[in-house]
Design a protein around this motif. Structure first.
Motif, short mmCIF file in Angstrom:
data_model
loop_
_atom_site.label_atom_id
_atom_site.label_comp_id
_atom_site.label_asym_id
_atom_site.label_seq_id
_atom_site.Cartn_x
_atom_site.Cartn_y
_atom_site.Cartn_z
N TYR A 100 36.45 27.79 -58.15
CA TYR A 100 35.66 28.26 -56.96
C TYR A 100 34.32 29.04 -57.54
N VAL A 110 41.42 27.64 -61.04
CA VAL A 110 42.78 27.88 -60.20
C VAL A 110 43.80 26.91 -60.46
N LYS A 142 47.85 25.42 -53.77
CA LYS A 142 48.22 24.13 -52.87
C LYS A 142 47.20 23.45 -52.20
N SER A 143 46.49 24.61 -51.47
CA SER A 143 45.38 24.17 -50.49
C SER A 143 44.14 23.59 -51.66
N GLN A 162 44.71 23.91 -43.43
CA GLN A 162 45.72 24.91 -43.20
C GLN A 162 45.23 25.86 -42.09
N1 LIG Z 1 37.04 29.56 -51.27
C1 LIG Z 1 37.46 30.16 -52.16
N2 LIG Z 1 36.71 30.72 -53.02
C2 LIG Z 1 37.21 31.39 -54.00
N3 LIG Z 1 38.65 31.56 -54.58
C3 LIG Z 1 39.36 30.91 -53.69
C4 LIG Z 1 39.01 30.24 -52.43
N4 LIG Z 1 40.10 29.46 -51.93
C5 LIG Z 1 41.17 30.01 -52.89
N5 LIG Z 1 40.98 30.55 -53.54
C6 LIG Z 1 41.54 31.28 -55.01
O1 LIG Z 1 42.31 30.06 -55.48
C7 LIG Z 1 43.54 30.35 -55.60
C8 LIG Z 1 44.56 29.18 -54.96
O2 LIG Z 1 44.31 29.17 -53.72
P1 LIG Z 1 44.90 28.21 -52.61
O3 LIG Z 1 44.19 28.47 -51.37
O4 LIG Z 1 44.84 26.94 -53.07
O5 LIG Z 1 46.48 28.78 -52.73
P2 LIG Z 1 47.45 28.21 -51.61
O6 LIG Z 1 48.68 27.55 -52.68
O7 LIG Z 1 47.14 27.22 -50.71
O8 LIG Z 1 47.98 29.67 -50.85
P3 LIG Z 1 48.82 29.75 -49.47
O9 LIG Z 1 50.27 29.43 -49.65
O10 LIG Z 1 48.54 31.18 -49.28
O11 LIG Z 1 47.93 29.03 -48.45
C9 LIG Z 1 43.84 31.64 -55.13
O12 LIG Z 1 43.85 32.76 -56.21
C10 LIG Z 1 42.76 32.14 -54.05
O13 LIG Z 1 42.51 33.37 -54.14
#
Ligand SMILES: Nc1ncnc2c1ncn2[C@@H]1O[C@H](COP(=O)(O)OP(=O)(O)OP(=O)(O)O)[C@@H](O)[C@H]1O
Ligand SMILES: [Mg+2]
Lengths: 298, 222
Positions: free
Chosen positions: B3, B9, B33-34, B78
């Motif tokens: 990002y 990430v 995951k997201s 989500q």
């Molecule tokens: N828009 C964004 N800008 C900057 N960093 C982000 C952004 N979205 C996610 N991140 C970072 O990327 C990493 C992965 O985030 P992600 O949302 O993919 O996790 P996740 O596995 O979906 O978590 P959750 O189960 O809480 O939804 C995290 O460290 C998060 O802080």
């Protein structure tokens, strides 16, 4: 909870963009004011141009001859002789010698009591109406007078005309400049507001984008929305300026504003393009802003 | 992927989903995951590596073709991302409108799907007036209405009770049987266990494959 009956068969797709918000009202106001100023400038410019044309036309079609009596001649006699001679020149419609009283009346504002002139050889004036289609030239008038041995000076108002034309040119260009500036400001405001409006609906744009809307589809939504809004603003602003012009036209009949600013009904047509131009500018600005926003997402 | 200028990430991700497959993505909160789903639904580009969709390398697909690829992917976000100014009915109809379909051809389908997810009485409701679980079901309905080839769902059962959660799983299984490739990010261990489907497990942006997923893994993205 009571449920309102929802008839699936009568469902119509709702608007993809959220309805207007508070910002839209101020956008319409600002664009309307700027359009008003732009159209008012255009109407003023057209009227000023017409005034300048009128004055030069009047001066172009007339000339004044100052006749100085030579020894043994009465001033009136010399003037009559000059008028006779000039009436025969091609391009002269009419030549009139001004009588003594008239000549003195012309001097009165400067001299006050004209009785002191009684003994002086006051030059006499001959006024010429020239043929508007082919006015006699300064040279041909002077030549004719010389040929007849008349001591006279011809003034074809050349200096005045040049002055007026110069003045009119300056006025015309400055009106055009002001008009262009105001129009550019209106365009910039529209573009700016469109961008802000789009940013506020970024979430909607994003959902459309991720659902497979092409950038052209999304841009089209905003394009129409803002074009409609600007057209409305242009209509208000243009109509306001046209009403002002109509008032100037009616108030100025004969005297008043009319000689200075002869607004004609046709000048009010300057308001007609306003809504269209505003709409086109808004559409282009909205399109550009939407495309760049969508491009950011890709 | 990354990002902005932040560190990547996701890295060392290497897998392939066969058409018609059904996988879960699991991992702790913040594992990525997201982020992984965002890359697949073309909201985010990989900072390096390669992402292929429907047999095409995304980096070589011309921009004008991307909307057509996106229409083949249904996404349950989500955070739902419903359009608050539109009714539930209009929200579900959205992908069909974007795809250029005629209202008369789909209005009954939309109504039927809304009834199926339990929103038959709330078709005219605007999303802000719906409960969390209702919004979630609405988001699911919107994602599946256009029969996507691929369905990506990010925590699709996070806000519903176990009974509804099973019902949603049944919907996904049904869609999968009709040929839709499915990838679901979930914390819901019961749901994942119940489904008996292969799991892609993410740990701090790295892919650790579990269960019987290995057989399908191929390709790479970072
Ligand atoms: N828009 C964004 N800008 C900057 N960093 C982000 C952004 N979205 C996610 N991140 C970072 O990327 C990493 C992965 O985030 P992600 O949302 O993919 O996790 P996740 O596995 O979906 O978590 P959750 O189960 O809480 O939804 C995290 O460290 C998060 O802080
Ligand atoms: Mg997440």
């Amino acid at each position: 909870m009571a449920l309102m009956g929802f008839d699936v068969a009568r469902w119509r797709p709702g608007p993809l963009l959220p309805g207007s918000d508070a910002r839209d009202g101020s956008l319409i106001f600002v664009v309307a004011v700027l359009t008003f100023l732009a159209v008012a400038t255009a109407i003023t410019g057209l009227a000023a141009d017409r005034a300048a044309r009128g004055w030069t036309a009047q001066l172009n079609h007339s000339a004044t001859v100052v006749v100085r009596p030579s020894a043994g001649e009465t001033p009136d006699g010399a003037a009559a002789k000059a008028a006779d001679a000039l009436a025969g020149v091609k391009g002269v419609a009419e030549a009139r010698a001004l009588e003594k009283e008239k000549a003195e009346a012309l001097l009165k504002p400067w001299l006050g009591d004209t009785s002191i002139l009684a003994d002086l050889p006051v030059p006499r004036l001959v006024t010429l109406d020239l043929d508007p289609k082919a006015p006699a030239s300064l040279a041909s008038l002077t030549a004719k007078l010389k040929e007849q041995g008349i001591d006279a000076t011809v003034d074809d108002h050349r200096l005045w005309i040049a002055d007026i034309e110069r003045g009119a040119r300056v006025a015309r260009w400055s009106m055009l400049g002001v008009f262009v500036l105001i129009s550019a400001a209106a365009a910039a405001v529209i573009a700016f507001a469109t961008r802000a409006g789009l940013a506020a609906r970024r979430d909607v744009v994003e959902v459309l984008h991720l659902s497979g809307a092409s950038s052209g589809f999304t841009a089209g939504l905003f394009q129409w929305r803002f074009a409609r809004m600007a057209a409305l603003a242009g209509l208000f602003g243009g109509a306001g300026a046209a009403i002002l012009g109509a008032l100037a036209r009616m108030a100025g009949g004969g005297a008043g504003l009319t000689p200075v600013l002869p607004v004609a009904w046709i000048d009010l047509a300057a308001a007609i393009p306003a809504p269209f131009v505003a709409a086109i500018v808004a559409a282009l600005a909205a399109r550009a802003a939407a495309l760049s926003l969508v491009r950011e997402m890709a | 992927m990354r990002y902005g200028r932040a560190p990547e990430v996701l890295n060392n991700i290497n897998f392939q989903l066969m058409p018609g497959s059904f996988h879960f993505v699991t991992g702790a909160s913040g594992a990525g995951k997201s982020s992984l789903l965002k890359m697949i639904y073309l909201a985010h580009r990989a900072s390096r590596g390669r992402v292929s969709l429907f047999g095409r390398d995304i980096s070589t697909v011309p921009g004008r073709d991307l909307p057509f690829l996106r229409r083949r992917i249904g996404v349950v976000f989500q955070e739902f991302r419903l359009l608050d100014h539109l009714s539930a009915f209009d929200n579900v109809a959205l992908p069909l409108r974007i795809a250029g379909k005629k209202a008369n051809d789909y209005r009954q389908d939309v109504a039927e799907l809304l009834r199926w997810v339990g929103l038959g009485e709330r078709m005219q409701a605007e999303p802000p007036t719906l409960s969390g679980g209702e919004k979630q079901r609405l988001a699911i309905a919107r994602a599946v209405i256009n029969r996507p080839d691929v369905l990506l769902a990010d925590e699709p059962t996070g806000n519903v009770d176990p009974a509804m959660s099973l019902r949603i799983l049944r919907l996904f299984v049904e869609l999968n049987r009709m040929g839709t490739t499915i990838l679901i990010a979930s914390h819901d261990e019961d749901l994942v266990a119940n489904s008996g489907r292969p799991v892609l497990h993410l740990d701090s942006g790295r892919l650790i494959a579990l269960g019987d997923a290995q057989g399908n893994l191929h390709g790479e993205a970072g």
